[in-house]
Design an enzyme around this catalytic site. Structure first.
Site, PDB file in Angstrom:
ATOM      1  N   HIS A 144      -8.622  48.329 -35.044  1.00 27.94           N
ATOM      2  CA  HIS A 144      -9.342  48.361 -33.848  1.00 27.94           C
ATOM      3  C   HIS A 144      -9.980  46.923 -33.889  1.00 27.94           C
ATOM      4  CE1 HIS A 144      -9.293  52.190 -31.704  1.00 27.94           C
ATOM      5  NE2 HIS A 144      -9.012  52.573 -33.099  1.00 27.94           N
ATOM      6  N   LYS A 167     -22.486  48.020 -23.189  1.00 24.64           N
ATOM      7  CA  LYS A 167     -21.795  47.840 -24.469  1.00 24.64           C
ATOM      8  C   LYS A 167     -22.624  48.067 -25.466  1.00 24.64           C
ATOM      9  CE  LYS A 167     -19.346  44.438 -22.497  1.00 24.64           C
ATOM     10  NZ  LYS A 167     -17.994  45.205 -22.930  1.00 24.64           N
ATOM     11  N   ARG A 168     -22.383  48.196 -26.824  1.00 23.13           N
ATOM     12  CA  ARG A 168     -22.940  47.897 -27.898  1.00 23.13           C
ATOM     13  C   ARG A 168     -23.412  46.669 -28.070  1.00 23.13           C
ATOM     14  NH1 ARG A 168     -23.696  52.095 -32.064  1.00 23.13           N
ATOM     15  NH2 ARG A 168     -24.728  50.485 -33.166  1.00 23.13           N
ATOM     16  N   LYS A 200     -20.147  40.036 -28.452  1.00 20.05           N
ATOM     17  CA  LYS A 200     -20.044  40.337 -27.071  1.00 20.05           C
ATOM     18  C   LYS A 200     -21.070  39.582 -25.907  1.00 20.05           C
ATOM     19  CE  LYS A 200     -18.906  45.285 -28.095  1.00 20.05           C
ATOM     20  NZ  LYS A 200     -17.854  45.781 -27.353  1.00 20.05           N
ATOM     21  N   THR A 254     -12.901  49.051 -23.330  1.00 11.32           N
ATOM     22  CA  THR A 254     -12.513  50.011 -22.480  1.00 11.32           C
ATOM     23  C   THR A 254     -13.399  50.336 -21.433  1.00 11.32           C
ATOM     24  OG1 THR A 254     -13.671  51.696 -24.103  1.00 11.32           O
ATOM     25  CG2 THR A 254     -11.399  51.477 -24.077  1.00 11.32           C
ATOM     26  N   LYS A 297     -13.221  50.918 -17.329  1.00 12.33           N
ATOM     27  CA  LYS A 297     -13.918  51.987 -16.230  1.00 12.33           C
ATOM     28  C   LYS A 297     -14.559  51.094 -15.311  1.00 12.33           C
ATOM     29  CE  LYS A 297     -15.489  53.844 -20.953  1.00 12.33           C
ATOM     30  NZ  LYS A 297     -16.706  53.661 -21.894  1.00 12.33           N
TER      31      LYS A 297
HETATM   32  C1  LIG Z   1     -16.797  52.976 -22.907  1.00 10.90           C
HETATM   33  C2  LIG Z   1     -17.917  53.245 -23.691  1.00 10.90           C
HETATM   34  C3  LIG Z   1     -18.171  52.065 -24.666  1.00 10.90           C
HETATM   35  C4  LIG Z   1     -17.139  50.962 -24.909  1.00 10.90           C
HETATM   36  O1  LIG Z   1     -17.488  49.675 -24.067  1.00 10.90           O
HETATM   37  P1  LIG Z   1     -16.943  48.477 -24.373  1.00 10.90           P
HETATM   38  O2  LIG Z   1     -17.474  47.543 -23.045  1.00 10.90           O
HETATM   39  O3  LIG Z   1     -15.554  48.474 -24.407  1.00 10.90           O
HETATM   40  O4  LIG Z   1     -17.482  47.867 -25.595  1.00 10.90           O
HETATM   41  C5  LIG Z   1     -19.338  52.246 -25.356  1.00 10.90           C
HETATM   42  N1  LIG Z   1     -20.186  53.198 -25.256  1.00 10.90           N
HETATM   43  C6  LIG Z   1     -20.019  54.119 -24.410  1.00 10.90           C
HETATM   44  C7  LIG Z   1     -21.295  55.124 -24.204  1.00 10.90           C
HETATM   45  C8  LIG Z   1     -19.005  54.152 -23.423  1.00 10.90           C
HETATM   46  O5  LIG Z   1     -18.728  55.036 -22.438  1.00 10.90           O
END
Ligand SMILES: *Cc1c(COP(=O)(O)O)cnc(C)c1O
Length: 834
Positions: free
Chosen positions: A376, A568-569, A574, A676, A680
């Site tokens: 990952h 995101k985290r 990032k 991901t 979304k």
């Molecule tokens: C989809 C999702 C992530 C991943 O987000 P990235 O932008 O791909 O890092 C992290 N936390 C939650 C709650 C999510 O739904």
């Protein structure tokens, strides 16, 4: 059979003149009522939202359980080859909506509860997220379970039933404060506890070197401590099918409830203490995303769930008289979600060699046909390593076997590259510099038949930069499987307005199970009437999010502003702080020229920082403090607002994503394996501003270069820049605006009386050498943001781009991803359940 079951049942037929049987709604209503009274012992008049939620969940669960039993029976009868997904994290979020959709009971439950005088939306909100994961990796596992069931694949997820999931986040004076997530305090209606399948797990002790009467080495692992693993099953229901698989999560317990001797001495607390240590193992999820931290308890967690799960698989396999060890690898496929469960490779070897008396060669052959491993991340700090000393203490026999595995691996390296010690050094499972460490990634590669990356770019870098020697040693072992997301949760459930509009325009709901059908919307991208409807949906979703922002942050925002979203985290790679630099630049431009004509924007953030990650916490504070100043500055006429929503989690993501106009995917090129969240947001009609990183590359290929805002250095340019030598001061000196905002950040302007409040952040960018290249990418980013601004001014143009984003996201359904894993890695076939 393969067509989508309607998300909601067709419009109710007109009531027959004489009713002889109860309608589904009436039946559900009486079932809910019965659970409220007989299961929960609640009077209707005093029932809380939570009670109503539990009663409804139990009513839905009745149907789910029937399907789960039927599914397991079919899989067992057919002795189906199964995929077992091993993951230390599952970020499931709420299960209520998913299970209502899967059973086709959503509308029915809504009207049943409303006829009982209850507010359906309020009842939904009573469910606490099942937050047993940190971020993308855990959410991927949850999306995969949804697709596995929806596509009728025989599958079981294995993991840990953490008593405390990812911490709850609060802001106090702009600072992150963490609270324990006691998510199961009021019970969990979705779980089924299976104490009869509990497993005993051993730790510690020592290896006795024993030889049998023929002189064979027969080591014995003795003087171990044991704990118990008790399975808790969560049904995972497919959509438009009867398949219900299960997620089996292990809770640790002490093997002895009481030390009776201590109890009889009157030492009650001494007697219970042993119990606490058993239960500690599954107590809490480690809150670090992409940083391994070498702690003994974490290694114990990993081994605990792997040992329980393998025992459980073996038990299930051998209970069928048609099965034996000879066909184990024909029936069992195990996927390792990152290296967290990689010790499974050694544990299965140990079981076969020590307990089943197999030769190492025979054992290793079965192991190598059973496991596959998903990588990952390429970030060095995320590659798990355990000190040899720790391994020796916790899993001494496994360490011996690791040395044996490594000896054979290095023999193969010697055959391939005779006399080349550098090759041996990089391939070795044991890192020799400094204190000796076990490299779990090397172990996972050696013990798996297939290793996959999670986006095309990531897989290419995996082969080129991280594992070039293994790629040469094992040709064909590396594959790509670009991540995906489930359209059930990330469109159908979270964005009912857009789902209805799509269904109406396409004339069917088959897109829910076949996301490529969204391509049918392309021809409506230029249709003004459809554009209006599409943007009206977006606006209605923004109105809802504005209310949440008001309630959570106390900030008024206009739904007519551009909603610019980064969720995101919190991680340096990032680059939430790059977003912040752009906010500072806009703010400064407005202060210098209050009449400046810019598109009003609401910057929406959601992010948790690992509790020990000080710089990430400093970035959170900076966004909050600078945001508050901007929000309160009347000079800029409300053109900029910054809303950092606390406690980002799945259920909050489901509210933010439908309301997003712009999706920030701005990692330093080469650092984000896939992402991901990017999928979304684009699926829900947000345009992406992003670097050529992770799956952004493939999103760009799908939606088309004119429909995405790409900026910044590429992976090759990043490498060239480091090779040439990078100095952030050069960028600083060459760019007047950049210099001003960096100096601003370093001053006490935003924190009067507290100079250096953002010193850690400032230092990372300047004195610290700017490892994530914010200054190098700033101007390109700012220019791309200007293109966003220009595009948003033309509503028809923007609407067209947004529609094309939704229409072209079919590739990123996790159904596509799972089919690829099933066909190319797991070699499993769907099994229909009637
Ligand atoms: C989809 C999702 C992530 C991943 O987000 P990235 O932008 O791909 O890092 C992290 N936390 C939650 C709650 C999510 O739904």
């Amino acid at each position: 059979m393969r067509t989508a079951k309607a998300a909601k049942p067709a419009k109710k037929p007109a009531a027959p003149a004489t009713k002889t049987v109860d309608s589904p709604e009436e039946r559900l209503r009486s079932l809910i009522h019965r659970h409220l009274v007989s299961t929960l012992a609640r009077h209707e008049g005093s029932a809380s939202s939570h009670d109503w939620w539990v009663a409804t969940a139990l009513a839905v669960r009745d149907t789910i359980h029937e399907r789960m039993i039927a599914t397991q029976a079919v899989h067992n009868d057919q002795n189906a080859r199964r995929i077992y997904y091993f993951s230390l994290e599952y970020l499931m979020g709420r299960l209520f909506g998913n299970n209502l959709l899967a059973t086709g009971m959503l509308d029915c439950a809504r009207s049943a509860l409303e006829s009982l005088g209850q507010d359906f939306e309020k009842i939904r909100e009573a469910e606490v997220d099942m937050g047993l994961g940190n971020g993308g990796l855990g959410r991927l596992a949850a999306c995969f379970l949804d697709s596995l069931a929806t596509l009728d694949y025989p599958a079981l997820g294995y993991g840990i039933y953490y008593e405390f999931g990812l911490f709850r986040q609060q802001f106090v004076n702009g600072n992150q404060v963490e609270h324990p997530d006691n998510w199961m305090r009021f019970g969990n209606p979705w779980e089924v506890v299976r104490p009869e399948y509990a497993q005993v797990v051993r730790f510690f002790g020592r290896v006795e070197n024993v030889f049998d009467d023929r002189g064979n080495y027969r080591p014995r692992w003795v003087d171990t401590k044991t704990i118990l693993g008790v399975p808790h099953d969560i049904p995972t229901a497919g959509y438009g099918t009867k398949t219900v698989n299960l997620l089996r999560l292990w809770a640790s317990k002490s093997t002895e409830d009481f030390d009776l001797a201590a109890f009889n001495r009157g030492g009650y607390f001494e007697a219970v203490r042993e119990q606490t240590s058993g239960e500690t193992v599954s107590k809490v999820l480690y809150p670090n995303d992409k940083t391994e931290n070498g702690k003994e308890l974490r290694l114990m967690q990993q081994y605990f769930f792997v040992a329980c799960s393998l025992r459980d698989i073996i038990r299930r396999h051998l209970r069928n008289p048609a099965n034996s060890w000879a066909n184990f690898a024909d029936q069992v496929a195990v996927q390792l979600n990152d290296t967290h469960p990689a010790i499974a490779v050694v544990e299965l070897t140990r079981i076969l060699v020590d307990e089943e008396d197999m030769s190492f060669e025979a054992a290793w052959e079965i192991v190598g046909r059973t496991f596959a491993y998903t990588n990952h991340t390429l970030l060095p700090e995320a590659l798990e390593k355990w000190s040899v000393g720790l391994f020796e203490k916790v899993l001494p026999r496994h360490l011996q076997l690791i040395y044996e595995i490594n000896r054979r691996l290095l023999d193969a390296v010697e055959v391939k590259w005779p006399g080349d010690n550098d090759k041996k050094r990089v391939c070795s499972v044991i890192e020799e510099n400094g204190g000796k460490q076990v490299r779990m990634a090397n172990l996972a590669v050696a013990g798996s038949h297939t290793v996959n990356g999670v986006a095309a770019l990531h897989t290419a870098l995996l082969k080129q930069d991280l594992f070039p020697e293994f790629d040469a040693l094992y040709p064909g072992k590396f594959q790509n499987k670009t991540n995906g997301i489930t359209p059930r949760r990330w469109l159908l459930k979270c964005n009912p307005r857009l789902s209805d509009l799509i269904t109406q325009r396409l004339g069917h709901e088959n897109w829910v199970r076949d996301l490529d059908l969204l391509r049918g919307l392309e021809k409506s991208a230029d249709d003004h009437a459809f554009q209006k409807e599409f943007m009206a949906v977006k606006r209605a979703n923004k109105v809802e999010l504005a209310a949440i922002i008001k309630a959570e942050c106390g900030i008024e925002v206009s739904p007519d502003a551009l909603f610019d979203v980064q969720i995101k985290r919190l991680h340096e790679y990032k680059r939430q702080h790059l977003n912040l630099l752009h906010i500072l630049a806009l703010y400064r431009r407005l202060l210098q020229n209050p009449g400046l004509d810019i598109v009003p924007r609401v910057f929406v953030f959601g992010a948790k920082a690992a509790p020990g990650y000080d710089l990430a916490k400093n970035i959170i504070r900076a966004i909050n403090v600078i945001g508050a100043r901007i929000n309160g500055d009347s000079r800029i006429g409300g053109k900029l607002k910054v809303a950092f929503l606390p406690n980002y989690r799945v259920s909050l993501a489901e509210k933010i994503i439908p309301a997003a106009d712009l999706s920030e995917q701005i990692s330093t090129a080469g650092k984000e394996a896939s992402g991901t969240g990017n999928m979304k947001l684009s699926l829900n009609g947000a345009l992406t501003i992003g670097t050529l990183d992770g799956a952004n590359v493939e999103i760009g290929e799908e939606v088309g270069g004119d429909n995405i805002f790409i900026f910044g250095l590429t992976v090759d340019e990043v490498a060239a820049l480091w090779a040439k030598g990078y100095n952030p001061w050069d960028k600083y000196n060459a760019d007047e605006e950049l210099r001003a905002i960096i100096d601003w950040l370093g001053s006490e302007y935003f924190t009067p009386g507290e100079p250096g409040a953002f010193g850690a952040l400032h230092h990372s960018l300047m004195g610290g050498g700017d490892p994530y290249l914010l200054l190098a990418d700033f101007r390109s980013y700012s220019d791309a943001q200007a293109r966003v601004d220009a595009a948003y001014r033309n509503p028809k143009h923007w609407a067209k781009l947004a529609i094309l984003n939704t229409a072209r996201m079919g590739k990123f359904s996790s159904d596509r991803t799972i089919r690829e894993y099933a066909e190319q890695i797991w070699k499993i076939k769907p099994v229909a359940v009637r």
